[in-house]
Design a protein around this motif. Structure first.
Motif, PDB file in Angstrom:
ATOM      1  N   UNK A  62       0.819  -1.213   0.000  1.00 54.86           N
ATOM      2  CA  UNK A  62       0.000   0.000   0.000  1.00 54.86           C
ATOM      3  C   UNK A  62       0.858   1.271   0.000  1.00 54.86           C
ATOM      4  N   UNK A  63       2.171   1.115  -0.158  1.00 56.26           N
ATOM      5  CA  UNK A  63       3.118   2.240  -0.226  1.00 56.26           C
ATOM      6  C   UNK A  63       3.219   3.005   1.091  1.00 56.26           C
ATOM      7  N   UNK A  64       3.039   2.299   2.187  1.00 53.17           N
ATOM      8  CA  UNK A  64       3.211   2.915   3.510  1.00 53.17           C
ATOM      9  C   UNK A  64       4.429   2.255   4.161  1.00 53.17           C
ATOM     10  N   UNK A  65       5.620   2.626   3.676  1.00 49.81           N
ATOM     11  CA  UNK A  65       6.822   1.938   4.110  1.00 49.81           C
ATOM     12  C   UNK A  65       7.140   2.122   5.592  1.00 49.81           C
ATOM     13  N   UNK A  66       6.999   3.312   6.184  1.00 51.10           N
ATOM     14  CA  UNK A  66       7.338   3.427   7.615  1.00 51.10           C
ATOM     15  C   UNK A  66       6.589   2.423   8.481  1.00 51.10           C
ATOM     16  N   UNK A  67       5.287   2.243   8.231  1.00 49.82           N
ATOM     17  CA  UNK A  67       4.524   1.270   9.011  1.00 49.82           C
ATOM     18  C   UNK A  67       4.959  -0.158   8.677  1.00 49.82           C
ATOM     19  N   UNK A  68       5.237  -0.407   7.398  1.00 55.00           N
ATOM     20  CA  UNK A  68       5.686  -1.743   6.995  1.00 55.00           C
ATOM     21  C   UNK A  68       6.996  -2.102   7.674  1.00 55.00           C
ATOM     22  N   UNK A  69       7.944  -1.190   7.641  1.00 53.17           N
ATOM     23  CA  UNK A  69       9.246  -1.451   8.244  1.00 53.17           C
ATOM     24  C   UNK A  69       9.110  -1.716   9.745  1.00 53.17           C
ATOM     25  N   UNK A  70       8.268  -0.930  10.411  1.00 47.12           N
ATOM     26  CA  UNK A  70       8.074  -1.120  11.851  1.00 47.12           C
ATOM     27  C   UNK A  70       7.516  -2.515  12.150  1.00 47.12           C
ATOM     28  N   UNK A  71       6.597  -2.981  11.312  1.00 43.40           N
ATOM     29  CA  UNK A  71       6.023  -4.312  11.531  1.00 43.40           C
ATOM     30  C   UNK A  71       7.022  -5.414  11.220  1.00 43.40           C
ATOM     31  N   UNK A  72       7.812  -5.256  10.169  1.00 45.50           N
ATOM     32  CA  UNK A  72       8.844  -6.249   9.877  1.00 45.50           C
ATOM     33  C   UNK A  72       9.815  -6.364  11.058  1.00 45.50           C
ATOM     34  N   UNK A  73      10.236  -5.217  11.579  1.00 47.16           N
ATOM     35  CA  UNK A  73      11.187  -5.225  12.693  1.00 47.16           C
ATOM     36  C   UNK A  73      10.556  -5.821  13.951  1.00 47.16           C
ATOM     37  N   UNK A  74       9.277  -5.534  14.176  1.00 51.82           N
ATOM     38  CA  UNK A  74       8.596  -6.100  15.342  1.00 51.82           C
ATOM     39  C   UNK A  74       8.459  -7.618  15.185  1.00 51.82           C
ATOM     40  N   UNK A  75       8.160  -8.079  13.959  1.00 52.22           N
ATOM     41  CA  UNK A  75       8.064  -9.513  13.720  1.00 52.22           C
ATOM     42  C   UNK A  75       9.400 -10.195  13.997  1.00 52.22           C
ATOM     43  N   UNK A  76      10.494  -9.542  13.621  1.00 52.71           N
ATOM     44  CA  UNK A  76      11.816 -10.110  13.891  1.00 52.71           C
ATOM     45  C   UNK A  76      12.161 -10.057  15.375  1.00 52.71           C
ATOM     46  N   UNK A  77      11.642  -9.052  16.054  1.00 52.31           N
ATOM     47  CA  UNK A  77      11.841  -9.003  17.503  1.00 52.31           C
ATOM     48  C   UNK A  77      11.171 -10.204  18.166  1.00 52.31           C
ATOM     49  N   UNK A  78      10.006 -10.585  17.643  1.00 56.19           N
ATOM     50  CA  UNK A  78       9.287 -11.738  18.184  1.00 56.19           C
ATOM     51  C   UNK A  78       9.897 -13.058  17.731  1.00 56.19           C
ATOM     52  N   UNK A  79      10.423 -13.096  16.503  1.00 53.54           N
ATOM     53  CA  UNK A  79      10.966 -14.323  15.920  1.00 53.54           C
ATOM     54  C   UNK A  79      12.242 -13.975  15.153  1.00 53.54           C
ATOM     55  N   UNK A  80      13.361 -13.793  15.871  1.00 53.80           N
ATOM     56  CA  UNK A  80      14.588 -13.269  15.248  1.00 53.80           C
ATOM     57  C   UNK A  80      15.167 -14.133  14.141  1.00 53.80           C
ATOM     58  N   UNK A  81      14.856 -15.421  14.110  1.00 63.63           N
ATOM     59  CA  UNK A  81      15.446 -16.324  13.127  1.00 63.63           C
ATOM     60  C   UNK A  81      14.464 -16.699  12.021  1.00 63.63           C
ATOM     61  N   UNK A  82      13.544 -15.819  11.700  1.00 62.90           N
ATOM     62  CA  UNK A  82      12.550 -16.123  10.685  1.00 62.90           C
ATOM     63  C   UNK A  82      13.068 -15.673   9.312  1.00 62.90           C
ATOM     64  N   UNK A  83      13.440 -16.608   8.422  1.00 62.75           N
ATOM     65  CA  UNK A  83      14.103 -16.232   7.169  1.00 62.75           C
ATOM     66  C   UNK A  83      13.215 -15.467   6.198  1.00 62.75           C
ATOM     67  N   UNK A  84      11.904 -15.754   6.173  1.00 63.68           N
ATOM     68  CA  UNK A  84      11.025 -15.033   5.245  1.00 63.68           C
ATOM     69  C   UNK A  84      10.940 -13.557   5.609  1.00 63.68           C
ATOM     70  N   UNK A  85      10.838 -13.272   6.897  1.00 64.91           N
ATOM     71  CA  UNK A  85      10.778 -11.876   7.337  1.00 64.91           C
ATOM     72  C   UNK A  85      12.108 -11.180   7.041  1.00 64.91           C
ATOM     73  N   UNK A  86      13.207 -11.837   7.347  1.00 67.95           N
ATOM     74  CA  UNK A  86      14.518 -11.253   7.064  1.00 67.95           C
ATOM     75  C   UNK A  86      14.668 -10.966   5.574  1.00 67.95           C
TER      76      UNK A  86
END
Length: 222
Positions: A62-86
């Protein structure tokens, strides 16, 4: 179906709505559905990383990168070894021309976790290509194509790298075949270089030449 029409009380119903909306490419509404689903979860835990990942992808589309980036980083905080998110986060950084070193480190780890994923291997090769390490990128991009030989994006990345290899060498072996394979994947091109092979008629040849002249006018004599 809109998010307001979804059943109340269970987050999985709204998650399903979000996935349907994302499939319909209504990314803003999909993100809203995922947000509503999260509001029904008393405490976000590690097992909820797919929800954040899904919302991140919706925000990114949806071209809302700041929110997207925050969610990607939060997902990695919850699951640091998730290759799809990385992979998704790092590839997005590379495409935006930012955080190259962090992206490379992340992708090296993602490849170690999932070495047979063509898309993840390609992302690692692509960050090398984008940072000027062309020769180093070629064997990695070749490996990605070996894993997923009909993926147009992977073929395109390999073709770009092969064109920019600074000098002939072992990685140029088969470069013409790879280039033809890349061209053959373009819509409208009549020749397919993957089995099963078929006859190549004069009409096919005329169509090939017309397509090449239209897309690559400097390649063929007038």
């Amino acid at each position: 179906m809109t998010t307001e029409e979804a059943p109340f009380g269970r987050p999985d119903a709204l998650i399903a709505v979000g996935q349907i909306l994302r499939g319909k490419e209504d990314y803003a509404q999909a993100a809203d559905a995922f947000t509503r689903a999260m509001a029904r979860i008393p405490r976000i835990e590690a097992r909820h990383w797919p929800l954040l990942y899904s919302r991140a992808i919706s925000y990114e589309r949806a071209k809302d990168w700041p929110k997207a980036e925050a969610d990607f980083l939060k997902a990695l905080e919850l699951q640091p070894e998730q290759p799809d998110v990385m992979n998704y986060l790092a590839y997005s950084w590379v495409e935006q021309g930012v955080n190259f070193e962090r992206a490379r480190t992340m992708l090296e780890r993602a490849v170690a976790l999932r070495p047979n994923s063509g898309h993840i291997v390609d992302s690692l090769g692509w960050v090398l290509y984008r940072t000027g390490q062309i020769a180093e990128s070629v064997p990695i991009l070749e490996r990605a194509v070996e894993l997923q030989p009909t993926d147009a994006v992977l073929l395109d990345h390999l073709g770009d790298a092969l064109w920019r290899v600074p000098a002939p060498g072992p990685h140029m072996d088969g470069a013409y075949d790879k280039l033809l394979l890349r061209i053959g994947s373009m819509p409208g091109f009549p020749l397919r270089l993957l089995p099963p092979y078929r006859g190549f008629t004069e009409d096919d040849a005329d169509r090939c030449r017309a397509l090449m002249e239209a897309r690559f006018p400097d390649w063929l004599p007038a």
